[in-house]
Write a protein that holds these residues in place. Structure first.
Motif, PDB file in Angstrom:
ATOM      1  N   GLU A  60     111.076 -40.954 -17.929  1.00  0.00           N
ATOM      2  CA  GLU A  60     109.750 -40.329 -17.570  1.00  0.00           C
ATOM      3  C   GLU A  60     110.210 -38.714 -17.820  1.00  0.00           C
ATOM      4  O   GLU A  60     109.232 -37.932 -18.272  1.00  0.00           O
ATOM      5  CB  GLU A  60     109.702 -40.410 -16.064  1.00  0.00           C
ATOM      6  CG  GLU A  60     108.271 -40.088 -15.527  1.00  0.00           C
ATOM      7  CD  GLU A  60     107.944 -40.251 -14.109  1.00  0.00           C
ATOM      8  OE1 GLU A  60     108.416 -41.342 -13.627  1.00  0.00           O
ATOM      9  OE2 GLU A  60     107.305 -39.515 -13.486  1.00  0.00           O
ATOM     10  N   VAL A  61     111.107 -38.119 -17.560  1.00  0.00           N
ATOM     11  CA  VAL A  61     111.743 -36.726 -17.643  1.00  0.00           C
ATOM     12  C   VAL A  61     111.699 -36.621 -19.377  1.00  0.00           C
ATOM     13  O   VAL A  61     111.109 -35.398 -19.729  1.00  0.00           O
ATOM     14  CB  VAL A  61     112.957 -36.434 -17.244  1.00  0.00           C
ATOM     15  CG1 VAL A  61     113.413 -34.905 -17.690  1.00  0.00           C
ATOM     16  CG2 VAL A  61     113.048 -36.526 -15.781  1.00  0.00           C
TER      17      VAL A  61
ATOM     18  N   ARG B 218     110.170 -38.241 -21.744  1.00  0.00           N
ATOM     19  CA  ARG B 218     108.715 -38.013 -22.296  1.00  0.00           C
ATOM     20  C   ARG B 218     107.993 -37.123 -22.019  1.00  0.00           C
ATOM     21  O   ARG B 218     107.369 -36.305 -22.836  1.00  0.00           O
ATOM     22  CB  ARG B 218     107.887 -39.291 -22.039  1.00  0.00           C
ATOM     23  CG  ARG B 218     108.330 -40.750 -22.143  1.00  0.00           C
ATOM     24  CD  ARG B 218     108.587 -41.104 -23.609  1.00  0.00           C
ATOM     25  NE  ARG B 218     107.723 -40.572 -24.613  1.00  0.00           N
ATOM     26  CZ  ARG B 218     107.915 -40.508 -25.793  1.00  0.00           C
ATOM     27  NH1 ARG B 218     109.118 -40.836 -26.437  1.00  0.00           N
ATOM     28  NH2 ARG B 218     107.208 -40.118 -26.700  1.00  0.00           N
ATOM     29  N   ALA B 219     108.337 -36.334 -20.683  1.00  0.00           N
ATOM     30  CA  ALA B 219     107.326 -35.083 -20.215  1.00  0.00           C
ATOM     31  C   ALA B 219     107.845 -33.914 -21.106  1.00  0.00           C
ATOM     32  O   ALA B 219     107.205 -33.181 -21.610  1.00  0.00           O
ATOM     33  CB  ALA B 219     107.391 -34.997 -19.002  1.00  0.00           C
TER      34      ALA B 219
ATOM     35  N   THR C  77     107.131 -34.313 -25.065  1.00  0.00           N
ATOM     36  CA  THR C  77     105.598 -33.987 -25.153  1.00  0.00           C
ATOM     37  C   THR C  77     105.259 -32.582 -24.869  1.00  0.00           C
ATOM     38  O   THR C  77     104.567 -32.019 -25.612  1.00  0.00           O
ATOM     39  CB  THR C  77     104.805 -34.944 -24.281  1.00  0.00           C
ATOM     40  OG1 THR C  77     105.173 -36.382 -24.398  1.00  0.00           O
ATOM     41  CG2 THR C  77     103.394 -34.725 -24.391  1.00  0.00           C
ATOM     42  N   MET C  78     105.661 -32.062 -23.810  1.00  0.00           N
ATOM     43  CA  MET C  78     105.610 -30.696 -23.156  1.00  0.00           C
ATOM     44  C   MET C  78     105.825 -29.658 -24.605  1.00  0.00           C
ATOM     45  O   MET C  78     104.979 -28.892 -25.037  1.00  0.00           O
ATOM     46  CB  MET C  78     106.158 -30.405 -22.269  1.00  0.00           C
ATOM     47  CG  MET C  78     106.017 -28.729 -21.698  1.00  0.00           C
ATOM     48  SD  MET C  78     107.019 -27.753 -22.301  1.00  0.00           S
ATOM     49  CE  MET C  78     108.752 -28.148 -21.293  1.00  0.00           C
TER      50      MET C  78
ATOM     51  N   GLY D 269     111.956 -32.128 -15.201  1.00  0.00           N
ATOM     52  CA  GLY D 269     110.627 -33.186 -15.440  1.00  0.00           C
ATOM     53  C   GLY D 269     109.478 -32.530 -14.697  1.00  0.00           C
ATOM     54  O   GLY D 269     108.375 -32.257 -15.177  1.00  0.00           O
ATOM     55  N   GLU D 270     109.877 -31.672 -13.620  1.00  0.00           N
ATOM     56  CA  GLU D 270     108.801 -31.046 -12.710  1.00  0.00           C
ATOM     57  C   GLU D 270     108.278 -29.621 -13.601  1.00  0.00           C
ATOM     58  O   GLU D 270     107.094 -29.524 -13.839  1.00  0.00           O
ATOM     59  CB  GLU D 270     109.508 -30.210 -11.539  1.00  0.00           C
ATOM     60  CG  GLU D 270     109.866 -31.345 -10.695  1.00  0.00           C
ATOM     61  CD  GLU D 270     110.550 -30.845  -9.291  1.00  0.00           C
ATOM     62  OE1 GLU D 270     110.947 -31.481  -8.408  1.00  0.00           O
ATOM     63  OE2 GLU D 270     110.946 -29.546  -9.512  1.00  0.00           O
TER      64      GLU D 270
ATOM     65  N   SER E 101     108.252 -29.598 -17.043  1.00  0.00           N
ATOM     66  CA  SER E 101     107.547 -30.158 -18.185  1.00  0.00           C
ATOM     67  C   SER E 101     106.136 -30.490 -17.605  1.00  0.00           C
ATOM     68  O   SER E 101     105.155 -30.422 -18.443  1.00  0.00           O
ATOM     69  CB  SER E 101     108.231 -31.069 -18.595  1.00  0.00           C
ATOM     70  OG  SER E 101     109.587 -30.919 -19.090  1.00  0.00           O
ATOM     71  N   LYS E 102     105.993 -31.278 -16.447  1.00  0.00           N
ATOM     72  CA  LYS E 102     104.680 -31.820 -16.038  1.00  0.00           C
ATOM     73  C   LYS E 102     103.795 -30.616 -15.792  1.00  0.00           C
ATOM     74  O   LYS E 102     102.578 -30.540 -16.122  1.00  0.00           O
ATOM     75  CB  LYS E 102     104.917 -32.648 -15.044  1.00  0.00           C
ATOM     76  CG  LYS E 102     105.411 -34.012 -15.372  1.00  0.00           C
ATOM     77  CD  LYS E 102     105.803 -34.891 -14.247  1.00  0.00           C
ATOM     78  CE  LYS E 102     106.721 -36.209 -14.648  1.00  0.00           C
ATOM     79  NZ  LYS E 102     107.245 -36.874 -13.482  1.00  0.00           N
TER      80      LYS E 102
ATOM     81  N   LEU F  75     102.728 -28.950 -19.139  1.00  0.00           N
ATOM     82  CA  LEU F  75     101.850 -29.869 -19.714  1.00  0.00           C
ATOM     83  C   LEU F  75     100.308 -29.973 -19.186  1.00  0.00           C
ATOM     84  O   LEU F  75      99.298 -30.031 -19.878  1.00  0.00           O
ATOM     85  CB  LEU F  75     102.109 -31.545 -19.696  1.00  0.00           C
ATOM     86  CG  LEU F  75     103.132 -31.897 -20.671  1.00  0.00           C
ATOM     87  CD1 LEU F  75     103.483 -33.386 -20.373  1.00  0.00           C
ATOM     88  CD2 LEU F  75     102.154 -31.877 -22.271  1.00  0.00           C
ATOM     89  N   GLU F  76     100.312 -29.919 -17.826  1.00  0.00           N
ATOM     90  CA  GLU F  76      98.913 -29.937 -17.106  1.00  0.00           C
ATOM     91  C   GLU F  76      98.112 -28.452 -17.296  1.00  0.00           C
ATOM     92  O   GLU F  76      96.812 -28.623 -17.568  1.00  0.00           O
ATOM     93  CB  GLU F  76      99.097 -29.697 -15.700  1.00  0.00           C
ATOM     94  CG  GLU F  76      99.453 -31.079 -15.070  1.00  0.00           C
ATOM     95  CD  GLU F  76      99.772 -31.029 -13.387  1.00  0.00           C
ATOM     96  OE1 GLU F  76      99.655 -30.155 -12.851  1.00  0.00           O
ATOM     97  OE2 GLU F  76     100.436 -32.210 -13.011  1.00  0.00           O
TER      98      GLU F  76
END
Lengths: 167, 167
Positions: free
Chosen positions: A17-18, A20-21, A24-25, B143-144, B146-147, B150-151
Protein backbone atom coordinates in the motif's frame (compact mmCIF):
# COMPACT_ATOMS: atom_id res chain seq x y z
CA UNK A 1 2.44 -12.76 -6.94
CA UNK A 2 2.86 -13.11 -3.16
CA UNK A 3 1.98 -16.79 -2.91
CA UNK A 4 4.98 -18.09 -4.84
CA UNK A 5 7.31 -20.39 -2.97
CA UNK A 6 10.71 -18.83 -3.53
CA UNK A 7 13.31 -16.73 -1.76
CA UNK A 8 11.85 -13.37 -2.77
CA UNK A 9 11.08 -11.16 0.20
CA UNK A 10 7.64 -10.10 -1.12
CA UNK A 11 6.05 -6.92 0.18
CA UNK A 12 3.31 -7.45 2.76
CA UNK A 13 -0.08 -5.72 2.33
CA UNK A 14 0.96 -2.63 4.29
CA UNK A 15 4.23 -2.27 2.34
CA UNK A 16 2.43 -2.75 -0.96
CA UNK A 17 0.00 0.00 0.00
CA UNK A 18 2.86 2.40 0.87
CA UNK A 19 4.70 1.52 -2.33
CA UNK A 20 1.66 1.99 -4.61
CA UNK A 21 0.87 5.33 -2.91
CA UNK A 22 4.47 6.54 -3.18
CA UNK A 23 5.05 5.53 -6.79
CA UNK A 24 1.69 6.92 -7.91
CA UNK A 25 2.24 10.17 -6.01
CA UNK A 26 5.76 10.77 -7.28
CA UNK A 27 4.78 9.98 -10.89
CA UNK A 28 1.67 12.16 -10.82
CA UNK A 29 3.47 15.03 -9.04
CA UNK A 30 6.23 14.95 -11.64
CA UNK A 31 3.68 14.93 -14.49
CA UNK A 32 1.71 17.85 -13.05
CA UNK A 33 4.83 19.96 -12.46
CA UNK A 34 5.86 19.17 -16.04
CA UNK A 35 2.47 20.25 -17.38
CA UNK A 36 2.60 23.54 -15.43
CA UNK A 37 6.04 24.37 -16.86
CA UNK A 38 5.05 23.35 -20.39
CA UNK A 39 1.87 25.41 -20.22
CA UNK A 40 3.22 28.57 -18.54
CA UNK A 41 6.88 28.60 -19.60
CA UNK A 42 7.00 26.36 -22.67
CA UNK A 43 9.72 24.12 -21.27
CA UNK A 44 9.63 20.53 -19.99
CA UNK A 45 10.53 19.92 -16.37
CA UNK A 46 13.75 18.13 -17.37
CA UNK A 47 15.01 21.31 -19.07
CA UNK A 48 14.07 23.46 -16.07
CA UNK A 49 16.05 21.09 -13.82
CA UNK A 50 19.15 21.44 -15.99
CA UNK A 51 18.91 25.25 -15.86
CA UNK A 52 18.49 25.16 -12.05
CA UNK A 53 21.53 22.94 -11.55
CA UNK A 54 23.70 25.11 -13.83
CA UNK A 55 22.51 28.30 -12.11
CA UNK A 56 23.89 27.01 -8.79
CA UNK A 57 27.22 25.77 -10.19
CA UNK A 58 30.45 27.83 -10.04
CA UNK A 59 30.69 29.95 -13.21
CA UNK A 60 27.21 28.60 -14.01
CA UNK A 61 28.94 25.73 -15.79
CA UNK A 62 29.28 22.01 -15.27
CA UNK A 63 30.79 19.02 -16.99
CA UNK A 64 28.28 17.04 -19.02
CA UNK A 65 29.26 13.89 -17.11
CA UNK A 66 28.54 15.52 -13.74
CA UNK A 67 25.25 16.90 -14.98
CA UNK A 68 24.17 13.42 -16.14
CA UNK A 69 25.06 11.93 -12.75
CA UNK A 70 22.93 14.40 -10.82
CA UNK A 71 19.55 13.10 -11.97
CA UNK A 72 20.71 9.61 -12.83
CA UNK A 73 19.79 10.40 -16.41
CA UNK A 74 21.64 8.72 -19.26
CA UNK A 75 24.31 10.58 -21.22
CA UNK A 76 22.31 10.28 -24.44
CA UNK A 77 19.12 11.71 -22.94
CA UNK A 78 21.11 14.57 -21.39
CA UNK A 79 22.93 15.29 -24.67
CA UNK A 80 19.58 15.53 -26.43
CA UNK A 81 18.19 17.94 -23.81
CA UNK A 82 21.32 20.12 -23.83
CA UNK A 83 21.24 20.25 -27.65
CA UNK A 84 17.69 21.62 -27.45
CA UNK A 85 18.72 24.13 -24.77
CA UNK A 86 21.60 25.23 -27.02
CA UNK A 87 19.15 25.81 -29.88
CA UNK A 88 17.06 27.98 -27.55
CA UNK A 89 20.21 29.98 -26.69
CA UNK A 90 19.89 29.07 -23.00
CA UNK A 91 23.00 26.90 -22.72
CA UNK A 92 26.27 26.85 -24.64
CA UNK A 93 28.77 24.02 -24.86
CA UNK A 94 32.52 24.52 -24.54
CA UNK A 95 35.62 22.40 -24.10
CA UNK A 96 36.82 21.80 -20.54
CA UNK A 97 40.10 23.76 -20.25
CA UNK A 98 41.88 21.07 -18.20
CA UNK A 99 40.64 17.92 -19.89
CA UNK A 100 40.25 17.54 -23.63
CA UNK A 101 37.82 14.65 -23.15
CA UNK A 102 35.52 16.83 -21.08
CA UNK A 103 32.80 19.06 -22.39
CA UNK A 104 31.15 21.79 -20.35
CA UNK A 105 27.56 23.04 -20.39
CA UNK A 106 27.36 26.75 -19.54
CA UNK A 107 24.18 28.66 -18.63
CA UNK A 108 23.84 31.82 -20.76
CA UNK A 109 22.32 35.12 -19.61
CA UNK A 110 19.25 34.32 -21.72
CA UNK A 111 19.04 30.94 -20.00
CA UNK A 112 19.25 32.56 -16.59
CA UNK A 113 16.49 35.00 -17.59
CA UNK A 114 14.28 32.15 -18.83
CA UNK A 115 14.82 30.34 -15.53
CA UNK A 116 14.02 33.47 -13.51
CA UNK A 117 10.80 33.94 -15.50
CA UNK A 118 9.73 30.31 -15.01
CA UNK A 119 10.67 30.00 -11.33
CA UNK A 120 7.74 31.78 -9.62
CA UNK A 121 5.10 29.59 -11.29
CA UNK A 122 7.07 26.41 -10.66
CA UNK A 123 7.83 27.18 -7.00
CA UNK A 124 4.19 28.12 -6.41
CA UNK A 125 3.15 24.73 -7.84
CA UNK A 126 5.70 22.87 -5.68
CA UNK A 127 4.47 24.68 -2.58
CA UNK A 128 0.78 24.10 -3.32
CA UNK A 129 1.14 20.47 -4.40
CA UNK A 130 3.68 19.31 -1.81
CA UNK A 131 4.58 21.61 1.10
CA UNK A 132 1.08 22.99 1.74
CA UNK A 133 -0.23 19.40 2.00
CA UNK A 134 2.26 18.36 4.73
CA UNK A 135 2.90 19.12 8.39
CA UNK A 136 6.35 20.48 9.37
CA UNK A 137 7.11 17.07 10.91
CA UNK A 138 6.18 15.26 7.66
CA UNK A 139 8.43 17.63 5.70
CA UNK A 140 11.30 16.84 8.07
CA UNK A 141 10.78 13.08 7.75
CA UNK A 142 10.46 13.36 3.95
CA UNK A 143 13.93 14.92 3.89
CA UNK A 144 15.33 12.12 6.08
CA UNK A 145 13.68 9.41 3.95
CA UNK A 146 14.95 10.96 0.71
CA UNK A 147 18.53 11.16 1.98
CA UNK A 148 18.48 7.61 3.39
CA UNK A 149 17.25 6.19 0.06
CA UNK A 150 19.68 8.30 -1.98
CA UNK A 151 22.63 7.02 0.05
CA UNK A 152 21.68 3.46 -0.86
CA UNK A 153 21.31 4.03 -4.60
CA UNK A 154 24.08 2.95 -6.93
CA UNK A 155 26.34 5.90 -7.59
CA UNK A 156 26.56 6.83 -11.25
CA UNK A 157 29.93 6.30 -12.79
CA UNK A 158 31.38 9.77 -13.17
CA UNK A 159 34.53 11.09 -14.74
CA UNK A 160 36.67 13.17 -12.36
CA UNK A 161 35.52 16.80 -12.20
CA UNK A 162 36.97 19.56 -14.36
CA UNK A 163 39.56 20.88 -11.91
CA UNK A 164 39.73 24.60 -12.41
CA UNK A 165 35.99 24.90 -11.84
CA UNK A 166 36.22 23.54 -8.28
CA UNK A 167 36.32 26.89 -6.52
CA UNK B 1 15.85 33.31 -7.27
CA UNK B 2 14.78 33.85 -3.65
CA UNK B 3 15.64 37.54 -3.42
CA UNK B 4 13.00 38.73 -5.89
CA UNK B 5 10.43 41.13 -4.50
CA UNK B 6 7.15 39.58 -5.53
CA UNK B 7 4.28 37.55 -4.10
CA UNK B 8 5.86 34.17 -4.67
CA UNK B 9 6.13 32.11 -1.49
CA UNK B 10 9.72 30.99 -2.20
CA UNK B 11 11.07 27.89 -0.46
CA UNK B 12 13.36 28.59 2.50
CA UNK B 13 16.76 26.85 2.72
CA UNK B 14 15.41 23.88 4.65
CA UNK B 15 12.49 23.40 2.25
CA UNK B 16 14.80 23.67 -0.76
CA UNK B 17 17.04 21.00 0.74
CA UNK B 18 14.07 18.65 1.29
CA UNK B 19 12.76 19.35 -2.22
CA UNK B 20 16.11 18.73 -3.93
CA UNK B 21 16.61 15.52 -1.94
CA UNK B 22 13.10 14.28 -2.71
CA UNK B 23 13.10 15.06 -6.43
CA UNK B 24 16.59 13.62 -6.89
CA UNK B 25 15.73 10.48 -4.93
CA UNK B 26 12.45 9.80 -6.71
CA UNK B 27 14.01 10.39 -10.15
CA UNK B 28 17.05 8.22 -9.45
CA UNK B 29 15.00 5.46 -7.82
CA UNK B 30 12.68 5.36 -10.84
CA UNK B 31 15.65 5.24 -13.23
CA UNK B 32 17.35 2.43 -11.33
CA UNK B 33 14.17 0.34 -11.12
CA UNK B 34 13.72 0.92 -14.85
CA UNK B 35 17.28 -0.23 -15.57
CA UNK B 36 16.84 -3.38 -13.47
CA UNK B 37 13.68 -4.33 -15.38
CA UNK B 38 15.22 -3.53 -18.78
CA UNK B 39 18.33 -5.55 -17.97
CA UNK B 40 16.71 -8.59 -16.34
CA UNK B 41 13.27 -8.73 -17.97
CA UNK B 42 13.65 -6.66 -21.13
CA UNK B 43 10.74 -4.36 -20.32
CA UNK B 44 10.64 -0.71 -19.27
CA UNK B 45 9.16 0.11 -15.88
CA UNK B 46 6.16 1.82 -17.49
CA UNK B 47 5.18 -1.48 -19.17
CA UNK B 48 5.62 -3.42 -15.94
CA UNK B 49 3.32 -0.94 -14.19
CA UNK B 50 0.60 -1.46 -16.80
CA UNK B 51 0.82 -5.24 -16.40
CA UNK B 52 0.62 -4.92 -12.59
CA UNK B 53 -2.46 -2.71 -12.72
CA UNK B 54 -4.24 -5.02 -15.18
CA UNK B 55 -3.33 -8.10 -13.11
CA UNK B 56 -5.23 -6.63 -10.14
CA UNK B 57 -8.30 -5.49 -12.12
CA UNK B 58 -11.50 -7.56 -12.36
CA UNK B 59 -11.26 -9.90 -15.39
CA UNK B 60 -7.68 -8.57 -15.73
CA UNK B 61 -9.09 -5.81 -17.92
CA UNK B 62 -9.52 -2.07 -17.68
CA UNK B 63 -10.73 0.80 -19.81
CA UNK B 64 -7.93 2.66 -21.51
CA UNK B 65 -9.19 5.93 -19.99
CA UNK B 66 -9.03 4.50 -16.45
CA UNK B 67 -5.58 3.08 -17.06
CA UNK B 68 -4.34 6.50 -18.24
CA UNK B 69 -5.78 8.17 -15.14
CA UNK B 70 -3.96 5.85 -12.74
CA UNK B 71 -0.46 7.12 -13.42
CA UNK B 72 -1.48 10.55 -14.66
CA UNK B 73 0.02 9.55 -18.00
CA UNK B 74 -1.33 11.03 -21.20
CA UNK B 75 -3.66 9.02 -23.44
CA UNK B 76 -1.18 9.14 -26.33
CA UNK B 77 1.75 7.83 -24.24
CA UNK B 78 -0.46 5.07 -22.84
CA UNK B 79 -1.74 4.12 -26.32
CA UNK B 80 1.84 3.81 -27.51
CA UNK B 81 2.80 1.58 -24.56
CA UNK B 82 -0.28 -0.63 -24.94
CA UNK B 83 0.40 -0.99 -28.69
CA UNK B 84 3.88 -2.30 -27.83
CA UNK B 85 2.43 -4.65 -25.20
CA UNK B 86 -0.05 -5.91 -27.82
CA UNK B 87 2.83 -6.65 -30.22
CA UNK B 88 4.51 -8.65 -27.46
CA UNK B 89 1.28 -10.61 -26.99
CA UNK B 90 0.99 -9.51 -23.35
CA UNK B 91 -2.12 -7.35 -23.70
CA UNK B 92 -5.04 -7.45 -26.13
CA UNK B 93 -7.48 -4.66 -26.90
CA UNK B 94 -11.23 -5.18 -27.18
CA UNK B 95 -14.36 -3.05 -27.36
CA UNK B 96 -16.10 -2.24 -24.09
CA UNK B 97 -19.40 -4.21 -24.25
CA UNK B 98 -21.51 -1.43 -22.67
CA UNK B 99 -20.00 1.62 -24.33
CA UNK B 100 -19.02 1.78 -27.97
CA UNK B 101 -16.67 4.70 -27.27
CA UNK B 102 -14.74 2.69 -24.72
CA UNK B 103 -11.85 0.39 -25.44
CA UNK B 104 -10.54 -2.18 -22.98
CA UNK B 105 -7.00 -3.39 -22.39
CA UNK B 106 -6.93 -7.04 -21.28
CA UNK B 107 -3.94 -8.86 -19.77
CA UNK B 108 -3.28 -12.13 -21.64
CA UNK B 109 -1.97 -15.34 -20.06
CA UNK B 110 1.39 -14.65 -21.69
CA UNK B 111 1.34 -11.16 -20.17
CA UNK B 112 0.58 -12.60 -16.74
CA UNK B 113 3.44 -15.07 -17.13
CA UNK B 114 5.84 -12.28 -18.17
CA UNK B 115 4.79 -10.28 -15.12
CA UNK B 116 5.24 -13.28 -12.82
CA UNK B 117 8.73 -13.84 -14.23
CA UNK B 118 9.73 -10.17 -13.79
CA UNK B 119 8.21 -9.65 -10.35
CA UNK B 120 10.82 -11.31 -8.08
CA UNK B 121 13.68 -9.19 -9.44
CA UNK B 122 11.65 -6.00 -9.31
CA UNK B 123 10.30 -6.57 -5.79
CA UNK B 124 13.80 -7.43 -4.57
CA UNK B 125 15.07 -4.14 -6.00
CA UNK B 126 12.20 -2.16 -4.39
CA UNK B 127 12.91 -3.79 -1.03
CA UNK B 128 16.66 -3.24 -1.19
CA UNK B 129 16.51 0.32 -2.54
CA UNK B 130 13.59 1.61 -0.46
CA UNK B 131 12.22 -0.50 2.39
CA UNK B 132 15.55 -1.84 3.67
CA UNK B 133 16.82 1.77 3.93
CA UNK B 134 13.94 2.96 6.13
CA UNK B 135 12.72 2.40 9.70
CA UNK B 136 9.15 1.09 10.19
CA UNK B 137 8.18 4.59 11.37
CA UNK B 138 9.62 6.20 8.22
CA UNK B 139 7.70 3.69 6.07
CA UNK B 140 4.49 4.61 7.89
CA UNK B 141 5.09 8.35 7.44
CA UNK B 142 6.01 7.86 3.75
CA UNK B 143 2.58 6.28 3.23
CA UNK B 144 0.86 9.20 5.00
CA UNK B 145 2.83 11.77 3.00
CA UNK B 146 2.10 10.04 -0.30
CA UNK B 147 -1.63 9.90 0.38
CA UNK B 148 -1.79 13.52 1.58
CA UNK B 149 -0.03 14.75 -1.58
CA UNK B 150 -2.12 12.51 -3.87
CA UNK B 151 -5.35 13.90 -2.42
CA UNK B 152 -4.25 17.40 -3.38
CA UNK B 153 -3.30 16.60 -6.97
CA UNK B 154 -5.66 17.52 -9.78
CA UNK B 155 -7.80 14.52 -10.61
CA UNK B 156 -7.47 13.38 -14.19
CA UNK B 157 -10.57 13.76 -16.26
CA UNK B 158 -11.92 10.26 -16.68
CA UNK B 159 -14.76 8.83 -18.69
CA UNK B 160 -17.26 6.86 -16.60
CA UNK B 161 -16.16 3.27 -16.01
CA UNK B 162 -17.27 0.34 -18.16
CA UNK B 163 -20.20 -0.86 -16.05
CA UNK B 164 -20.33 -4.61 -16.38
CA UNK B 165 -16.74 -4.91 -15.21
CA UNK B 166 -17.49 -3.42 -11.77
CA UNK B 167 -17.89 -6.67 -9.93
Amino acid sequence: MGDMTDDTRWLDDGEQEVWRAFITMSGALNDQLDRQLQRDSDMPYTYYEILVVLSHAPDRSMRMSELAGLRGSSRSRLSHAVARLEQAGWVRRQECPTDKRGSLAVLTDDGFAALAAAAPGHVTAVREKLFDRLTPEQVKVLGEISKAVLEGLDPDKQLPGCRNLDH
